[in-house]
Write a protein that holds these residues in place. Structure first.
Motif, mmCIF file in Angstrom:
data_model
loop_
_atom_site.group_PDB
_atom_site.id
_atom_site.type_symbol
_atom_site.label_atom_id
_atom_site.label_comp_id
_atom_site.label_asym_id
_atom_site.label_seq_id
_atom_site.Cartn_x
_atom_site.Cartn_y
_atom_site.Cartn_z
ATOM 1 N N ILE A 22 0.895 -1.230 -0.078
ATOM 2 C CA ILE A 22 0.173 -0.254 0.130
ATOM 3 C C ILE A 22 0.707 1.523 -0.150
ATOM 4 C CG2 ILE A 22 -1.902 1.457 1.288
ATOM 5 C CD1 ILE A 22 -2.708 -1.758 2.257
ATOM 6 N N ASP A 23 0.840 1.974 -0.583
ATOM 7 C CA ASP A 23 1.454 3.086 -0.631
ATOM 8 C C ASP A 23 1.589 4.165 0.565
ATOM 9 O OD1 ASP A 23 1.472 2.482 -4.083
ATOM 10 O OD2 ASP A 23 0.165 3.991 -3.997
ATOM 11 N N ASP A 24 2.651 4.424 0.187
ATOM 12 C CA ASP A 24 2.527 4.979 1.721
ATOM 13 C C ASP A 24 3.110 4.313 3.161
ATOM 14 O OD1 ASP A 24 4.036 7.492 0.200
ATOM 15 O OD2 ASP A 24 1.984 8.191 0.415
ATOM 16 N N LEU A 25 2.404 3.663 3.262
ATOM 17 C CA LEU A 25 1.727 2.032 4.549
ATOM 18 C C LEU A 25 3.535 1.818 4.725
ATOM 19 C CD1 LEU A 25 -0.813 0.490 5.403
ATOM 20 C CD2 LEU A 25 1.600 -0.610 5.697
ATOM 21 N N ASN A 26 4.119 2.166 5.913
ATOM 22 C CA ASN A 26 5.160 1.242 6.664
ATOM 23 C C ASN A 26 5.122 1.006 7.405
ATOM 24 O OD1 ASN A 26 7.281 3.189 4.598
ATOM 25 N ND2 ASN A 26 6.434 5.325 5.701
ATOM 26 N N ILE A 27 5.980 -0.337 7.373
ATOM 27 C CA ILE A 27 5.231 -1.495 8.527
ATOM 28 C C ILE A 27 6.895 -1.064 9.900
ATOM 29 C CG2 ILE A 27 5.060 -3.703 9.284
ATOM 30 C CD1 ILE A 27 3.569 -4.681 7.217
ATOM 31 N N ILE A 28 6.267 -0.745 10.900
ATOM 32 C CA ILE A 28 7.115 -0.947 12.151
ATOM 33 C C ILE A 28 7.819 -1.923 12.830
ATOM 34 C CG2 ILE A 28 7.862 0.015 14.100
ATOM 35 C CD1 ILE A 28 5.519 2.591 13.306
ATOM 36 N N GLY A 29 9.666 -2.192 12.430
ATOM 37 C CA GLY A 29 10.428 -3.016 13.135
ATOM 38 C C GLY A 29 9.488 -4.269 12.915
ATOM 39 N N LEU A 30 9.505 -4.083 11.627
ATOM 40 C CA LEU A 30 8.384 -6.232 11.321
ATOM 41 C C LEU A 30 9.317 -7.143 11.979
ATOM 42 C CD1 LEU A 30 6.136 -8.056 9.756
ATOM 43 C CD2 LEU A 30 8.110 -8.209 7.586
ATOM 44 N N GLN A 31 8.259 -8.321 13.093
ATOM 45 C CA GLN A 31 8.894 -9.003 13.554
ATOM 46 C C GLN A 31 8.362 -10.844 12.707
ATOM 47 O OE1 GLN A 31 11.381 -8.888 15.929
ATOM 48 N NE2 GLN A 31 11.698 -6.948 15.411
ATOM 49 N N GLN A 32 8.583 -11.272 12.177
ATOM 50 C CA GLN A 32 8.368 -12.344 11.283
ATOM 51 C C GLN A 32 8.010 -13.770 12.770
ATOM 52 O OE1 GLN A 32 7.418 -12.619 8.625
ATOM 53 N NE2 GLN A 32 8.436 -11.113 7.283
ATOM 54 N N GLY A 33 6.789 -13.915 12.620
ATOM 55 C CA GLY A 33 5.922 -14.505 13.268
ATOM 56 C C GLY A 33 5.521 -14.657 14.849
ATOM 57 N N ASN A 40 2.328 -11.622 16.397
ATOM 58 C CA ASN A 40 1.528 -11.480 16.998
ATOM 59 C C ASN A 40 0.732 -10.085 16.785
ATOM 60 O OD1 ASN A 40 1.951 -10.797 19.530
ATOM 61 N ND2 ASN A 40 -0.341 -10.720 20.039
ATOM 62 N N VAL A 41 1.844 -9.508 16.371
ATOM 63 C CA VAL A 41 1.657 -8.001 15.536
ATOM 64 C C VAL A 41 2.008 -7.354 14.820
ATOM 65 C CG1 VAL A 41 1.091 -7.182 18.441
ATOM 66 C CG2 VAL A 41 3.214 -7.119 17.585
ATOM 67 N N VAL A 42 1.165 -6.473 13.979
ATOM 68 C CA VAL A 42 1.492 -5.515 12.947
ATOM 69 C C VAL A 42 1.350 -4.321 13.122
ATOM 70 C CG1 VAL A 42 1.320 -4.824 10.402
ATOM 71 C CG2 VAL A 42 1.519 -7.380 11.444
ATOM 72 N N ALA A 43 2.250 -3.236 13.241
ATOM 73 C CA ALA A 43 2.744 -1.772 14.091
ATOM 74 C C ALA A 43 3.170 -1.058 12.365
ATOM 75 C CB ALA A 43 2.758 -1.713 14.658
ATOM 76 N N PHE A 44 2.199 -0.250 12.157
ATOM 77 C CA PHE A 44 2.513 0.715 10.628
ATOM 78 C C PHE A 44 2.038 1.670 11.000
ATOM 79 C CE2 PHE A 44 -1.846 -1.044 10.334
ATOM 80 C CZ PHE A 44 -2.925 0.215 9.131
ATOM 81 N N THR A 45 2.801 2.608 10.296
ATOM 82 C CA THR A 45 2.119 4.035 9.956
ATOM 83 C C THR A 45 1.739 4.178 8.006
ATOM 84 O OG1 THR A 45 4.220 5.263 9.799
ATOM 85 C CG2 THR A 45 3.481 5.432 11.614
ATOM 86 N N VAL A 46 1.069 5.200 8.339
ATOM 87 C CA VAL A 46 0.677 5.642 7.113
ATOM 88 C C VAL A 46 1.087 7.522 6.688
ATOM 89 C CG1 VAL A 46 -0.911 6.064 4.844
ATOM 90 C CG2 VAL A 46 -0.815 4.159 6.374
ATOM 91 N N GLU A 47 2.340 7.595 5.710
ATOM 92 C CA GLU A 47 3.088 8.645 5.917
ATOM 93 C C GLU A 47 1.530 10.325 5.500
ATOM 94 O OE1 GLU A 47 6.201 10.936 3.299
ATOM 95 O OE2 GLU A 47 6.262 8.957 3.069
ATOM 96 N N GLY A 48 1.806 11.220 5.979
ATOM 97 C CA GLY A 48 1.080 11.752 6.173
ATOM 98 C C GLY A 48 -0.839 12.042 6.034
ATOM 99 N N VAL A 49 -0.743 10.262 6.566
ATOM 100 C CA VAL A 49 -2.392 9.790 7.493
ATOM 101 C C VAL A 49 -1.456 10.262 9.345
ATOM 102 C CG1 VAL A 49 -4.358 8.703 7.715
ATOM 103 C CG2 VAL A 49 -2.596 9.117 5.080
ATOM 104 N N HIS A 50 -3.018 10.588 9.372
ATOM 105 C CA HIS A 50 -2.787 10.558 11.669
ATOM 106 C C HIS A 50 -3.524 9.071 11.732
ATOM 107 C CE1 HIS A 50 -3.349 11.314 15.728
ATOM 108 N NE2 HIS A 50 -2.733 12.124 15.479
ATOM 109 N N HIS A 51 -2.695 8.464 12.935
ATOM 110 C CA HIS A 51 -2.725 6.604 12.618
ATOM 111 C C HIS A 51 -4.202 7.010 13.606
ATOM 112 C CE1 HIS A 51 -2.482 8.036 17.261
ATOM 113 N NE2 HIS A 51 -1.358 8.901 16.870
#
Length: 407
Positions: free
Chosen positions: A322-333, A335-346
Motif C-alpha cells: 500500500i502506498d506510503d504505508l510503513n510497517i514498523i520493526g517487522l517481527q516475523q511470526g 502476533n502484532v503488525v504496527a504501521f504508519t501511513v505517511e501524511g495520515v494520522h493514525h
C-alpha cells in the motif's frame, strides 16, 4: 488439541464475544495485545462464584471459607506450574503494573542507594519505566537508558554489555514488546546481568499468551504478568520472585492477613507470599485466571502459535505494498503488525476501520520513549489472537486499503 491442523472453529466456540456487532458489522477484534476476549469457561467461573455462596479466604474456621481458601490456593499452584515456579514464589496482584510497583517500592526501596543504576530498555511499556523513575527519585538512584535499533526494533546487545557495570543494580526489560512484538533474548540478558550480580525484572505481560515460560530455566529474578492478557478478567495479576529475594523484602501494603501479630509496640509480618497480599484479595479473579490457564493449556499451543504466525503473514502480504504505508520493526511470526501511513494520522485510520467493524489500537501504546526513538507521534497496531480467522484478516486488509484510499 491433537488434530493435524489448528481447530479454529472449536476455539471460537468458546468465545461469546464473536456474536457482537459494531457499527452494523460483525466485530473483528484485533486488539488482543491490549486485552484478550474471555472464553465461556472464565465467564462461567466468575458467574458461578458470585451467584453461589461466597466467603473470604484465610479467615474463619467454617467449611465454606475453608473450601474457598483451598480453591484459591489451588489456583496459586496452577499459576506456579504455568510459570515453572514454586507456590510460595507466586504473589497475587491487580496486574503487571501493580507487580512492578511492588518490586520497585519493596525490593528497590530497600536496596537502592544514591549512585546506583537502574537500566531500562527504550522499548518498555510505561509500567516498566515510571515505577523505576519514581523509586530513583526517592532513593537517589539513576535511571540508565538501554538503546534499541530503530530499524529492527531489537535491543542493542552490544550497548547492553557496555552499560553493565558495578553500579548497575536492576535491569528492567520486557519479554515481548507490546508495540512491535519483538521477542527479547532473556536468557542472554539475565546471564550477563548475573555476572555483575544484577537483578533482572521481566515484564511478561505480552509474552505469557505466546511463549512457554519457565522462570527457573531463564533464571529470572522477577517475572510479572496480567491475567486480562491471558483470557482472564482484569484486576488479577501475578508477581513471581525468587524465594531468596521475597524472603528479605519488606511488605509494601499493610493491613489484614499479611501479619502474624499486631500490637501498638510493633507488628510481626507473615511469611511470603502472605506478607505481600494485604486485605481481601480478588478471589474470583484468581479462580478465573486458573480456569483461563487450564483452558489455554488444553490447546495445542505450538499449532496455535503457527496459526497466529500464518495470520500475521497474511496481513503483511496484504498491506505491505500500500502506498506510503510503513510497517514498523517487522517481527516475523509475532502476533502484532504496527504501521504508519505517511501524511495520515493514525487515529483517522483506526476510526475508519472501526466504521467497518474492525477494532484495532492506535496511539502511542503506553510507549512514548519508543515512539520518540522511532521519530513518530503514534501508529496503528493490529494484534492477532488464536480466535482470529483468515477471513477476519482479509476483512482487515480490505478495510485498511479502503481507509488509505480515502485518506
Amino acid at each position: 488439541m491433537t488434530s493435524q491442523t489448528f481447530n479454529i472453529d472449536a476455539v471460537r466456540s468458546n468465545f461469546p464475544f464473536l456474536n457482537h456487532l459494531i457499527n452494523g458489522h460483525s466485530l473483528v477484534y484485533l486488539d488482543s495485545a491490549a486485552t484478550t476476549q474471555k472464553p465461556i469457561q472464565v465467564i462461567d467461573c466468575i458467574n458461578t462464584f458470585y451467584s453461589g455462596a461466597i466467603a473470604n479466604v484465610h479467615r474463619g474456621s467454617y467449611s465454606l471459607t475453608g473450601s474457598i481458601t483451598n480453591r484459591f490456593e489451588t489456583a496459586r499452584k496452577t499459576v506456579a506450574g504455568f510459570l515453572g515456579a514454586d507456590n510460595d514464589c507466586i504473589i497475587w496482584t491487580r496486574g503487571a503494573t501493580e507487580a512492578l510497583n511492588l518490586i520497585a517500592q519493596s525490593y528497590g526501596r530497600q536496596t537502592l542507594k544514591p549512585g546506583d543504576e537502574i537500566m531500562i530498555s527504550e522499548m518498555e511499556h510505561h509500567a516498566n519505566i515510571v515505577p523505576w523513575q519514581l523509586i530513583a527519585e526517592q532513593t537517589g538512584a539513576k535511571v540508565v537508558k538501554w538503546s534499541i535499533d530503530p530499524i529492527s526494533c531489537t535491543l542493542d546487545m552490544i550497548a547492553y554489555k557496555n552499560l553493565l557495570n558495578d553500579k548497575t543494580k536492576i535491569v528492567a526489560v520486557s519479554h515481548i514488546s507490546n508495540v512491535t512484538g519483538t521477542l527479547n533474548p532473556l536468557k542472554d540478558i539475565i546471564k550477563k546481568a548475573h555476572e555483575y550480580g544484577v537483578v533482572v525484572v521481566v515484564d511478561g505481560a505480552q509474552a505469557v499468551v505466546h511463549e512457554p515460560i519457565d522462570v527457573n530455566a531463564i533464571d529470572a529474578d522477577f517475572y510479572v504478568f496480567s491475567g486480562h492478557k491471558l483470557f482472564a478478567p482484569s484486576g488479577i495479576g501475578v508477581l513471581y520472585g525468587k524465594a531468596a529475594l521475597l524472603d528479605v523484602m519488606p511488605p509494601w501494603h499493610g493491613g489484614g492477613k499479611m501479619v502474624e501479630k499486631v500490637s501498638f509496640e510493633g507488628t510481626l509480618f507473615a511469611d511470603s507470599p502472605a506478607k505481600f497480599e494485604a486485605g481481601t484479595p480478588n478471589v474470583a479473579g484468581a479462580l478465573a485466571l486458573e480456569k483461563a490457564i487450564l483452558w489455554f493449556n488444553s490447546l495445542d499451543k505450538k499449532k496455535a502459535k503457527q496459526h497466529i504466525a500464518s495470520l500475521q503473514s497474511q496481513l503483511i502480504l496484504g498491506i505491505r505494498d500500500i502506498d506510503d504505508l510503513n510497517i514498523i520493526g517487522l517481527q516475523q511470526g509475532a502476533n502484532v503488525v504496527a504501521f504508519t501511513v505517511e501524511g495520515v494520522h493514525h487515529s483517522d485510520i483506526a476510526i475508519l476501520l472501526d466504521q467497518q467493524g474492525i477494532a484495532v489500537r492506535s496511539g502511542r501504546h503506553c510507549a512514548h520513549p519508543l515512539m520518540d526513538v522511532l521519530g513518530i507521534k503514534g501508529c496503528v497496531r493490529v494484534s492477532i489472537a488464536l480466535y482470529n480467522t483468515s477471513d477476519e484478516i482479509e476483512r482487515c486488509i480490505t478495510a485498511i486499503q479502503k481507509a488509505c484510499n480515502l485518506l
